[in-house]
Design an enzyme around this catalytic site. Structure first.
Site, PDB file in Angstrom:
ATOM      1  N   PRO A  64     -30.540 -15.358  19.003  1.00  0.00           N
ATOM      2  CA  PRO A  64     -29.593 -15.167  20.092  1.00  0.00           C
ATOM      3  C   PRO A  64     -28.350 -14.436  19.573  1.00  0.00           C
ATOM      4  O   PRO A  64     -27.851 -14.767  18.490  1.00  0.00           O
ATOM      5  CB  PRO A  64     -29.271 -16.582  20.570  1.00  0.00           C
ATOM      6  CG  PRO A  64     -29.765 -17.497  19.527  1.00  0.00           C
ATOM      7  CD  PRO A  64     -30.782 -16.781  18.689  1.00  0.00           C
TER       8      PRO A  64
ATOM      9  N   GLY B  82     -23.279 -17.077  16.245  1.00  0.00           N
ATOM     10  CA  GLY B  82     -22.989 -17.604  14.911  1.00  0.00           C
ATOM     11  C   GLY B  82     -24.205 -17.703  14.008  1.00  0.00           C
ATOM     12  O   GLY B  82     -24.144 -18.329  12.951  1.00  0.00           O
ATOM     13  N   LEU B  83     -25.324 -17.099  14.415  1.00  0.00           N
ATOM     14  CA  LEU B  83     -26.553 -17.207  13.611  1.00  0.00           C
ATOM     15  C   LEU B  83     -26.856 -15.922  12.836  1.00  0.00           C
ATOM     16  O   LEU B  83     -27.979 -15.714  12.375  1.00  0.00           O
ATOM     17  CB  LEU B  83     -27.734 -17.612  14.505  1.00  0.00           C
ATOM     18  CG  LEU B  83     -27.599 -18.982  15.198  1.00  0.00           C
ATOM     19  CD1 LEU B  83     -28.817 -19.291  16.057  1.00  0.00           C
ATOM     20  CD2 LEU B  83     -27.388 -20.110  14.172  1.00  0.00           C
TER      21      LEU B  83
ATOM     22  N   SER C 139     -26.811 -12.630  13.793  1.00  0.00           N
ATOM     23  CA  SER C 139     -27.635 -11.571  14.405  1.00  0.00           C
ATOM     24  C   SER C 139     -27.190 -10.174  13.958  1.00  0.00           C
ATOM     25  O   SER C 139     -28.034  -9.313  13.706  1.00  0.00           O
ATOM     26  CB  SER C 139     -27.615 -11.673  15.936  1.00  0.00           C
ATOM     27  OG  SER C 139     -26.293 -11.603  16.414  1.00  0.00           O
TER      28      SER C 139
ATOM     29  N   ALA D 100     -28.396  -9.573  10.368  1.00  0.00           N
ATOM     30  CA  ALA D 100     -29.863  -9.517  10.301  1.00  0.00           C
ATOM     31  C   ALA D 100     -30.385  -8.220  10.928  1.00  0.00           C
ATOM     32  O   ALA D 100     -31.318  -7.607  10.393  1.00  0.00           O
ATOM     33  CB  ALA D 100     -30.457 -10.735  11.004  1.00  0.00           C
TER      34      ALA D 100
ATOM     35  N   ASP E 282     -22.693 -13.657   5.563  1.00  0.00           N
ATOM     36  CA  ASP E 282     -23.790 -13.386   6.501  1.00  0.00           C
ATOM     37  C   ASP E 282     -24.785 -12.402   5.889  1.00  0.00           C
ATOM     38  O   ASP E 282     -25.999 -12.605   5.951  1.00  0.00           O
ATOM     39  CB  ASP E 282     -23.255 -12.817   7.824  1.00  0.00           C
ATOM     40  CG  ASP E 282     -22.552 -13.876   8.662  1.00  0.00           C
ATOM     41  OD1 ASP E 282     -22.222 -14.938   8.113  1.00  0.00           O
ATOM     42  OD2 ASP E 282     -22.325 -13.628   9.865  1.00  0.00           O
TER      43      ASP E 282
HETATM   44  C1  MEV Z   1     -19.347 -15.705  10.359  1.00  0.00           C
HETATM   45  O1  MEV Z   1     -20.717 -16.047  10.359  1.00  0.00           O
HETATM   46  C2  MEV Z   1     -18.675 -16.260   9.137  1.00  0.00           C
HETATM   47  C3  MEV Z   1     -17.167 -15.990   9.081  1.00  0.00           C
HETATM   48  O2  MEV Z   1     -16.677 -16.754   7.967  1.00  0.00           O
HETATM   49  C4  MEV Z   1     -16.863 -14.518   8.878  1.00  0.00           C
HETATM   50  C5  MEV Z   1     -17.232 -14.022   7.493  1.00  0.00           C
HETATM   51  O3  MEV Z   1     -17.325 -14.786   6.562  1.00  0.00           O
HETATM   52  O4  MEV Z   1     -17.396 -12.785   7.373  1.00  0.00           O
HETATM   53  C6  MEV Z   1     -16.449 -16.478  10.327  1.00  0.00           C
END
Ligand code: MEV
Length: 338
Positions: free
Chosen positions: A107, A111-112, A114, A117, A158
């Protein structure tokens, strides 16, 4: 190995990457703390790249884009396009134009991972198309070029996690595998609300800059929690890890990236017997991650959906240890095995 001359291409190339979940350390990792994250192979992204003269996207996936010399100029190119164009430049074939079609089971904006990836899968597909070798450092670097666009200032967590083979401890641009000595379950719950990573990262930066002494205290506390969490994960101390996640959630609340909806889901997970829960990723929407005993995972998942989660997935930590992640979904229509 295939021939590597500048513009020798196959008919098409393919590439893959996977979703990620951050266990501890989102946001503070941008400001120098470590973070712990795991790849989620059951939520994959596949990309297909073909050479084109720039006339448009032929196939339909989750989304497609053109990159390279004949691609239309745009004021805000997507992260995957930035990553692919940087790859073409580094390989000296920037005169080429490619069409990339992305099939994404993750999705978006939850926060996963995307964006990272999709960039990783796209770069791998274009490398495959032109027969380019991609070592892990070069791939990470290219995905990071795209992530700087998506996040404003990306830590690299990420980009590392969506390309990793198993759980990682990430610090200052370096990812190391981390031991998992725990047989528990992580239930991931989607709030159904898209969060902007770029906005969340900018908000946190402003908040920390407003009071540098308080910021230092908060970041020191975050680093302690992350180290304690890593120790608990390795030692199989489920209660300690759950309590650590809850403390980290409080800290993310102080940073202004939690929401009433996230707080409701965290409370619902705890009331259903979870050891701890917190937002995962940038927040302002996105997903909640709850740690529970494996036999309590179905009731925690049900409680999260009753409290407003639009879908949930369950990951066994024992699978993380073996490197073969198992994941079950509450909504099999996304094509995830349940
Ligand atoms: C986002 O998945 C993680 C954050 O810490 C941003 C980042 O580390 O680049 C919010």
């Amino acid at each position: 190995m295939r021939h590597n001359s500048p513009a020798t291409a196959l008919a098409q190339g393919t590439g893959q990457a996977v979703a990620k979940a951050i266990l501890l350390g989102e946001h503070t990792v941008v400001h120098g703390t470590p973070a712990i994250a795991l790849p989620l192979p059951a939520l994959p992204v596949r990309a297909v790249a073909r050479p084109t003269t720039g006339s448009g996207i032929a196939a339909s996936g989750s989304f497609g884009f053109l990159a390279g010399a004949a691609a239309p100029a745009t004021p805000t190119p997507s992260g995957p396009r930035v990553a692919v164009e940087e790859a073409l430049r580094r390989w000296g074939i920037e005169a080429e134009t490619v069409e990339v079609v992305v099939y994404c089971d993750i999705p978006l904006a939850r926060g996963l991972g995307s964006s990272a990836a999709c960039a990783g899968a796209a770069v791998r597909a274009v490398a495959d198309l032109y027969g380019r070798e991609l070592d892990p450092a070069a791939l990470y670097d290219l995905v990071q070029c795209g992530e700087q666009v998506a996040h404003g200032r990306a830590s690299g967590i990420d980009a590392s996690a969506v390309l990793a083979d198993g759980p990682i401890r990430f610090h200052a641009g370096t990812a190391r595998p981390i031991d998992v000595g725990m047989d528990a379950a992580l239930v991931i719950a989607d709030t159904g609300v898209s969060g902007s990573t770029q906005q969340a990262v900018a908000d946190v930066r402003r908040r920390l800059a407003a009071d540098p002494r308080a910021a230092r205290r908060l970041l020191d506390r975050a680093a302690e929690l992350i180290d304690a969490g890593a120790g608990a994960l390795s030692a199989g101390q489920t209660r300690t890890l759950g309590a650590t996640m809850l403390e980290f959630q409080d800290l993310l609340g102080e940073l202004g990236v939690s929401t009433p909806h996230i707080d409701t889901l965290v409370a619902a997970a705890l009331a259903a017997g979870a050891h701890g829960a917190k937002l995962t990723g940038a927040g302002l929407g996105g997903c909640v991650l709850a740690l529970t005993d494996t036999d309590a995972a179905p009731s925690v998942s049900t409680a999260l959906r009753r409290a407003g989660a639009v879908q949930t997935w369950t990951v066994r930590t024992a699978g993380l240890r073996a490197g073969a992640l198992s994941l079950s979904a509450s909504t099999p229509e996304r094509g995830i095995p349940s």
